[in-house]
Scaffold this active site. Structure first.
Site, PDB file in Angstrom:
ATOM      1  N   CYS A  85       0.871  -1.174   0.000  1.00 17.34           N
ATOM      2  CA  CYS A  85       0.000   0.000   0.000  1.00 17.34           C
ATOM      3  C   CYS A  85       0.908   1.224   0.000  1.00 17.34           C
ATOM      4  CB  CYS A  85      -0.860  -0.028   1.264  1.00 17.34           C
ATOM      5  SG  CYS A  85      -1.777   1.486   1.553  1.00 17.34           S
ATOM      6  N   CYS A 195      -0.359   3.424  -7.091  1.00 15.08           N
ATOM      7  CA  CYS A 195      -1.235   2.827  -6.074  1.00 15.08           C
ATOM      8  C   CYS A 195      -1.369   1.367  -6.464  1.00 15.08           C
ATOM      9  CB  CYS A 195      -2.594   3.526  -6.095  1.00 15.08           C
ATOM     10  SG  CYS A 195      -3.894   2.646  -5.215  1.00 15.08           S
TER      11      CYS A 195
HETATM   12  N1  DGL Z   1      -3.651   0.467  -2.524  1.00 15.25           N
HETATM   13  C1  DGL Z   1      -3.232   1.534  -1.697  1.00 15.25           C
HETATM   14  C2  DGL Z   1      -2.081   2.314  -2.272  1.00 15.25           C
HETATM   15  O1  DGL Z   1      -1.214   1.728  -2.892  1.00 15.25           O
HETATM   16  C3  DGL Z   1      -4.291   2.342  -0.981  1.00 15.25           C
HETATM   17  C4  DGL Z   1      -5.449   2.831  -1.764  1.00 15.25           C
HETATM   18  C5  DGL Z   1      -6.481   3.514  -0.884  1.00 15.25           C
HETATM   19  O2  DGL Z   1      -6.953   2.881   0.057  1.00 15.25           O
HETATM   20  O3  DGL Z   1      -6.788   4.688  -1.107  1.00 15.25           O
HETATM   21  O4  DGL Z   1      -1.947   3.498  -2.098  1.00 15.25           O
END
Ligand code: DGL
Length: 308
Positions: A85, A195
């Site tokens: 994340c 993301c």
């Molecule tokens: N998948 C996550 C990232 O890489 C978080 C996305 C989210 O919850 O806004 O930032």
């Protein structure tokens, strides 16, 4: 091959990954793609679907969620943690490194290394609002090569589309188009999935780029990390029907919904998904604190940190 605080890929046996939802599965599949057989390593994955998205939340809150998820993962005897994340890595990687007794990996550093080694000079990053606002990729890339021009765009519409199981829809293309246009205006050579949810939008992004007649190299940071730690690069991601049999999946949301969306993302049915309650997460955090030999906090401090 990069070393992980003295550990090598070969002797990391059990890896914990966390994300706000299904996004981190793009990291899991990249790691699994480097294995010769599924039993070679074990993975424990937790998606905090109940509190997804993280991308619009303040750092302090994200950092406290991350400590809870990490505490839960640590109860499963993991040798290393992957911050699957980027929003959480941008919010507080150093804080997690200080908190975790096992090595912590993130996607920012290997991605920056890849971009600079490839000599890319104009790069676009699509990311969550929080990651883009902090210019997390920009500063990591520029710390290696200040001459790289980085355009980082916050894309708040995309995570709900992936979590809603609509990654291959026209709605996904419509949502992507204005973000991609901003990158095109900046004449980027490459587009980074800033993301971990976004690699699941790959076919939508490729369609939009084709419609706009704009060729660009697409970079998946999950792949940059997986190549860097395993020393193996793969031209296309590949996995077998039993590739995820050594993965334990969990979510703070509804297990069946997570299993349905995750199976769609991974293009195969994954096994049962455990539901982890907020109180179980908070307990893991308190247990972890109590296990630490350092000065013990008071019960009042523990209670307030566990619920924050
Ligand atoms: N998948 C996550 C990232 O890489 C978080 C996305 C989210 O919850 O806004 O930032």
């Amino acid at each position: 091959m990069i070393q992980v605080s003295g550990l090598t890929w070969r002797n990391i046996q059990r890896i914990g990954l966390f994300d706000s939802g299904v996004g981190g599965l793009s990291v899991l599949r990249s790691l699994v793609s480097r294995l010769d057989h599924s039993a070679e390593k074990e993975f424990v994955y937790i998606g905090d679907t109940l509190r997804c998205p993280y991308g619009d939340r303040p750092d302090k809150q994200v950092n406290s969620y991350v400590k809870q998820l990490t505490s839960w993962l640590l109860q499963h005897n993991i040798d290393a943690i992957v911050m699957a994340c980027n929003t959480s890595a941008a919010a507080g990687k150093d804080e997690l490194v200080a908190y975790s007794p096992v090595p912590v990996l993130d996607l920012l550093d290997p991605t920056a290394a890849f971009i600079t080694q490839r000599g890319i000079k104009k790069v676009g990053v699509i990311a969550t609002a929080a990651t883009a606002k902090k210019k997390a990729f920009t500063s990591t890339i520029k710390s290696i090569d200040p001459g790289v021009h980085v355009t980082e765009v916050g894309c708040p519409l995309l995570v709900p589309i992936v979590e809603g199981g609509k990654a291959d829809s026209e709605e996904a293309q419509e949502a992507l188009r204005p973000y991609v246009q901003q990158l095109i205006e900046n004449e980027v050579e490459a587009i980074v999935y800033g993301c971990t949810h976004y690699p699941f939008l790959d076919s939508a992004l490729k369609t939009v780029l084709q419609q706009l007649s704009y060729p660009a190299l697409i970079i998946d940071p999950a792949d940059c990390l997986a190549t860097a730690i395993s020393g193996k690069s793969v031209s296309t991601l590949h996995w077998q029907t039993d590739s995820f049999s050594s993965t334990k999946f969990a979510t703070t949301g509804d297990g069946e919904t997570f299993a349905r969306v995750a199976s769609r993302c991974l293009k195969q049915n994954i096994g049962p998904v455990a539901s982890v309650s907020m109180s179980e997460l908070a307990d893991s955090f308190v247990i972890r604190k109590l296990q630490k030999p350092a000065a013990l906090p008071t019960p009042i401090q523990l209670a307030s940190e566990a619920v924050s």
